[in-house]
Design a protein around this motif. Sequence first.
Motif, PDB file in Angstrom:
ATOM      1  N   GLY A  25       0.798  -1.224   0.000  1.00 59.52           N
ATOM      2  CA  GLY A  25       0.000   0.000   0.000  1.00 59.52           C
ATOM      3  C   GLY A  25       0.827   1.269   0.000  1.00 59.52           C
ATOM      4  O   GLY A  25       0.344   2.326   0.399  1.00 59.52           O
ATOM      5  N   PRO A  27       2.351   4.031  -2.305  1.00 59.82           N
ATOM      6  CA  PRO A  27       2.174   4.438  -3.698  1.00 59.82           C
ATOM      7  C   PRO A  27       3.497   4.515  -4.466  1.00 59.82           C
ATOM      8  O   PRO A  27       4.514   4.905  -3.902  1.00 59.82           O
ATOM      9  N   ASP A  76      -2.400   9.730   0.355  1.00 61.67           N
ATOM     10  CA  ASP A  76      -1.951   8.339   0.230  1.00 61.67           C
ATOM     11  C   ASP A  76      -0.453   8.184   0.507  1.00 61.67           C
ATOM     12  O   ASP A  76       0.032   7.063   0.665  1.00 61.67           O
ATOM     13  N   CYS A  77       0.276   9.306   0.606  1.00 64.43           N
ATOM     14  CA  CYS A  77       1.725   9.212   0.858  1.00 64.43           C
ATOM     15  C   CYS A  77       2.060   9.261   2.352  1.00 64.43           C
ATOM     16  O   CYS A  77       3.234   9.247   2.716  1.00 64.43           O
TER      17      CYS A  77
END
Length: 195
Positions: A25, A27, A76-77
């Motif tokens: 998970g 990115p 998402d980071c």
Amino acid sequence: MNLVLFGPPGAGKGTQAKVIQDQRGLPQLSTGEMLRSAIASGSTLGREVDAILARGDLVSDDIVVSIIEERLKKPDCVKGAVFDGFPRTIAQAEALDRLLAGMGRRIKLVVELKVNDEILIERVRQRIAQGLSRQDDNPETLRNRLAVYYRSTAPLIDFYKLQGKVVSIDGMEPVATVTKQIADVIDARLAARVE
Ligand code: AMP
């Protein structure tokens, strides 16, 4: 974890970054893919960099650093990212360190994929034969991309070795073997809790 996949064009960074993204998970941050999608969209940036990618030269540090800066702000980071094809110069690596430090983060691991030039050239030949080649996958551009790699990017490995972050892996092994070795290296680094 923030990690960098390092190696020459065609070493398998993109393939392995996608596996890490799927499995953990984290990115995949590929500046090459971001630039290609800017070109495909016909944006001002795309028009600015099109000829540079076609030649296999490097886009300016300012452009790629600001692309990464924007991308790192996305939620998402927050648990980290896999950098694929970035940084490619010492100036980019220093900028990345500064960006991450400003967010209370850091590069924890640099995985170097080692692949001989002959194998890289053969991989591109195969991609062309299979009709899977990109615009910059032709023997002449690849020669330039390799020259640029050795001149501007390879010296970065010493920058990261001085920080004790580099683990080198034989990128000429089958894909699944390379995947397993990278997974083991990541797990070991996570377990060591190196700060
Ligand atoms: P890649 O998909 O990583 O092989 O990148 C394709 C092309 O995009 C490169 O040959 C460069 O022209 C450009 N590019 C990608 N990442 C960078 C970067 N970090 N710095 C400068 N140019 C880049």
